[in-house]
Design an enzyme around this catalytic site. Structure first.
Site, mmCIF file in Angstrom:
data_model
loop_
_atom_site.group_PDB
_atom_site.id
_atom_site.type_symbol
_atom_site.label_atom_id
_atom_site.label_comp_id
_atom_site.label_asym_id
_atom_site.label_seq_id
_atom_site.Cartn_x
_atom_site.Cartn_y
_atom_site.Cartn_z
ATOM 1 N N ASP A 1 0.841 -1.190 0.000
ATOM 2 C CA ASP A 1 0.000 0.000 0.000
ATOM 3 C C ASP A 1 0.881 1.247 0.000
ATOM 4 O OD1 ASP A 1 -2.208 1.648 0.173
ATOM 5 O OD2 ASP A 1 -2.417 1.435 2.335
ATOM 6 N N CYS B 1 -7.678 -2.067 -5.271
ATOM 7 C CA CYS B 1 -6.839 -2.170 -4.087
ATOM 8 C C CYS B 1 -7.810 -2.068 -2.912
ATOM 9 C CB CYS B 1 -5.756 -1.086 -4.082
ATOM 10 S SG CYS B 1 -6.325 0.566 -4.495
#
EC number: 3.1.3.48
Length: 167
Positions: free
Chosen positions: A69, A101
């Site tokens: 991330d 995501c």
């Protein structure tokens, strides 16, 4: 948690759906959304938080290519992503490739931006193009990565009308 709605990004002959990750509880709604956009391939770039079997049962191929991330994608994922797009948009014109995501604001938009850049768009234009539909997309580290990214024009082929197309 309130998540932004999925957004479709269309450029030339490429169609993408940027979205957030579902949970097992929201998977049916998520799958219906994918089908509504004609998605045939879903790229998951975060850790799995749901069972992909029900999605694949609906004829949507799920690829797991997680990366950290907030970070830019590793070279192998970039290569795999661009090779996937080259194949998909050539073999299934008009198809839509979904990518998600966790929130759909960092990793997923970066991959779509890379596709736009590989098709000849300047990085600033790619960022603005995506941010028009996905406010808050990209962090400073990802923007720097996109600025420094040097395209190999892997998706830049011209058709008879001078449009970018995948061949």
């Amino acid at each position: 948690m309130n998540r932004p709605a999925p957004v479709e990004i269309s450029y030339e002959n490429m169609r993408f759906l940027i979205t957030h990750n579902p949970t097992n509880a929201t998977l049916n709604k998520f799958t219906e959304e994918l089908k509504k956009y004609g998605v045939t391939t879903l790229v998951r770039v975060c850790d799995a938080t749901y069972d992909k079997a029900p999605v694949e049962k609906e004829g949507i191929h799920v690829l797991d290519w997680p990366f950290d991330d907030g970070a830019p994608p590793p070279n192998q994922i970039v290569d795999d992503w661009l090779n996937l797009l080259k194949t998909k948009f050539r073999e299934e014109p008009g198809c839509c490739v979904a990518v998600h995501c966790v929130a759909g604001l960092g990793r997923a938009p970066v991959l779509v931006a890379l596709a736009l850049i590989e098709c000849g768009m300047k990085y600033e234009d790619a960022v603005q193009f995506i941010r028009q539909k996905r406010r808050g997309a990209f962090n400073s580290k990802q923007l720097l990565y996109l600025e420094k990214y040097r395209p190999k024009m892997r998706l830049r082929f011209r058709d008879t009308n001078g449009h970018c197309c995948v061949q």
